[in-house]
Design a protein around this motif. Structure first.
Motif, PDB file in Angstrom:
ATOM      1  N   ASP A  24      74.585  52.278  42.345  1.00 54.47           N
ATOM      2  CA  ASP A  24      73.943  51.300  42.968  1.00 54.47           C
ATOM      3  C   ASP A  24      73.454  50.096  42.067  1.00 54.47           C
ATOM      4  OD1 ASP A  24      72.055  49.763  44.934  1.00 54.47           O
ATOM      5  OD2 ASP A  24      70.388  50.852  44.174  1.00 54.47           O
ATOM      6  N   LYS A  32      67.308  56.124  51.978  1.00 57.92           N
ATOM      7  CA  LYS A  32      68.127  55.839  52.836  1.00 57.92           C
ATOM      8  C   LYS A  32      69.493  56.002  52.409  1.00 57.92           C
ATOM      9  CE  LYS A  32      67.760  50.619  52.070  1.00 57.92           C
ATOM     10  NZ  LYS A  32      67.018  49.378  52.489  1.00 57.92           N
ATOM     11  N   ASN A  33      69.700  55.637  51.188  1.00 58.09           N
ATOM     12  CA  ASN A  33      71.266  55.723  50.622  1.00 58.09           C
ATOM     13  C   ASN A  33      71.956  57.078  50.371  1.00 58.09           C
ATOM     14  OD1 ASN A  33      71.499  52.745  51.340  1.00 58.09           O
ATOM     15  ND2 ASN A  33      70.439  52.291  49.132  1.00 58.09           N
ATOM     16  N   ASP A  91      71.567  56.300  43.031  1.00 54.41           N
ATOM     17  CA  ASP A  91      70.734  55.279  43.813  1.00 54.41           C
ATOM     18  C   ASP A  91      69.431  55.662  43.590  1.00 54.41           C
ATOM     19  OD1 ASP A  91      69.990  53.499  46.068  1.00 54.41           O
ATOM     20  OD2 ASP A  91      72.116  53.618  46.606  1.00 54.41           O
ATOM     21  N   ASP A  92      68.452  54.270  43.970  1.00 53.87           N
ATOM     22  CA  ASP A  92      67.022  54.669  44.064  1.00 53.87           C
ATOM     23  C   ASP A  92      66.452  54.707  45.316  1.00 53.87           C
ATOM     24  OD1 ASP A  92      67.834  51.818  44.257  1.00 53.87           O
ATOM     25  OD2 ASP A  92      65.717  51.326  44.007  1.00 53.87           O
ATOM     26  N   HIS A  93      67.198  54.631  46.413  1.00 57.08           N
ATOM     27  CA  HIS A  93      66.568  54.853  47.640  1.00 57.08           C
ATOM     28  C   HIS A  93      67.264  55.791  48.486  1.00 57.08           C
ATOM     29  CE1 HIS A  93      64.269  51.111  48.104  1.00 57.08           C
ATOM     30  NE2 HIS A  93      65.368  50.361  47.458  1.00 57.08           N
ATOM     31  N   GLU A 110      58.540  49.809  47.978  1.00 57.07           N
ATOM     32  CA  GLU A 110      58.942  48.689  46.731  1.00 57.07           C
ATOM     33  C   GLU A 110      58.409  47.454  46.679  1.00 57.07           C
ATOM     34  OE1 GLU A 110      63.747  48.032  45.132  1.00 57.07           O
ATOM     35  OE2 GLU A 110      63.284  47.625  47.135  1.00 57.07           O
ATOM     36  N   HIS A 124      59.104  53.006  43.478  1.00 60.02           N
ATOM     37  CA  HIS A 124      58.823  53.502  44.835  1.00 60.02           C
ATOM     38  C   HIS A 124      59.232  54.902  45.230  1.00 60.02           C
ATOM     39  CE1 HIS A 124      62.806  51.442  44.506  1.00 60.02           C
ATOM     40  NE2 HIS A 124      63.093  52.438  45.313  1.00 60.02           N
ATOM     41  N   ASN A 125      59.912  55.652  44.371  1.00 58.31           N
ATOM     42  CA  ASN A 125      60.466  56.798  44.773  1.00 58.31           C
ATOM     43  C   ASN A 125      59.865  57.954  43.806  1.00 58.31           C
ATOM     44  OD1 ASN A 125      62.063  57.225  42.267  1.00 58.31           O
ATOM     45  ND2 ASN A 125      63.819  56.274  43.345  1.00 58.31           N
TER      46      ASN A 125
END
Length: 173
Positions: free
Chosen positions: A7, A136-137, A132-134, A41, A152-153
């Motif tokens: 990402d 959802k991904n 990745d940092d999300h 985020e 945020h994570n």
């Protein structure tokens, strides 16, 4: 050769720091990055998250993001051992497309245009690893998911975590 999907925003480009920089430019208040820990985020700032989210639509936001420490060197080394693709869910912010390409050309000139994928959803991505940092991904990813630490994570515990690019290198090189 194994494939890695990396990402861009929050993993190579420091989105949290860019929000902090833009906020300070607008409101004259410097926010400490640690105060963003555990917030969404665009959360953790004194103003509502809609104001912070509006930065994403400003010209230059994506083009001027700081590079995350050690990412350039580690990604270059990964290319010698893996097929590396930069995968960004960029379509939500159409104005970011040119800025992201220019940012990559400036900071990662060793990454071919053929290894850059802009998409709306990363559910189509097939690779052996995804950094990745999300959530959802990563949640639908079939390979080994690596959660890159971002404010945020910070409280997410469902994925193998890498806190910085030095750790990515230790794990994958």
């Amino acid at each position: 050769m194994a494939r890695i999907a990396i990402d861009m925003d929050g993993v190579m480009a420091d989105t949290a720091q860019q929000f902090i920089n833009y906020y300070e430019q607008r409101y004259g208040v410097r926010i400490d990055k640690e105060t963003l820990n555990g917030h969404p985020e665009t959360g953790g700032f004194p103003h509502e998250k809609g104001i912070i989210r509006s930065f994403l639509f400003e010209p230059g936001f994506f083009r001027t993001k700081p590079v995350i420490k050690d990412s350039q060197e580690v990604i270059k080394a990964l290319q010698e051992k893996y097929e590396v693709f930069i995968v960004s869910a960029a379509i939500e912010f159409p104005g970011s497309l040119t800025e992201k390409i220019e940012w990559l050309q400036e900071h990662y000139p060793f990454i071919s245009w053929q290894n850059i994928v802009f998409c709306g959803s990363k559910t189509i991505v097939q690779a052996d690893y995804m950094i990745d940092d999300h959530i959802k991904n990563l949640q639908h990813f079939k390979g080994e998911a690596l959660m890159y630490t971002a404010p945020h994570n910070i409280n997410v515990t469902d994925y193998k975590r890498v806190n910085n690019w030095e750790e990515v290198g230790q794990l994958l090189l």
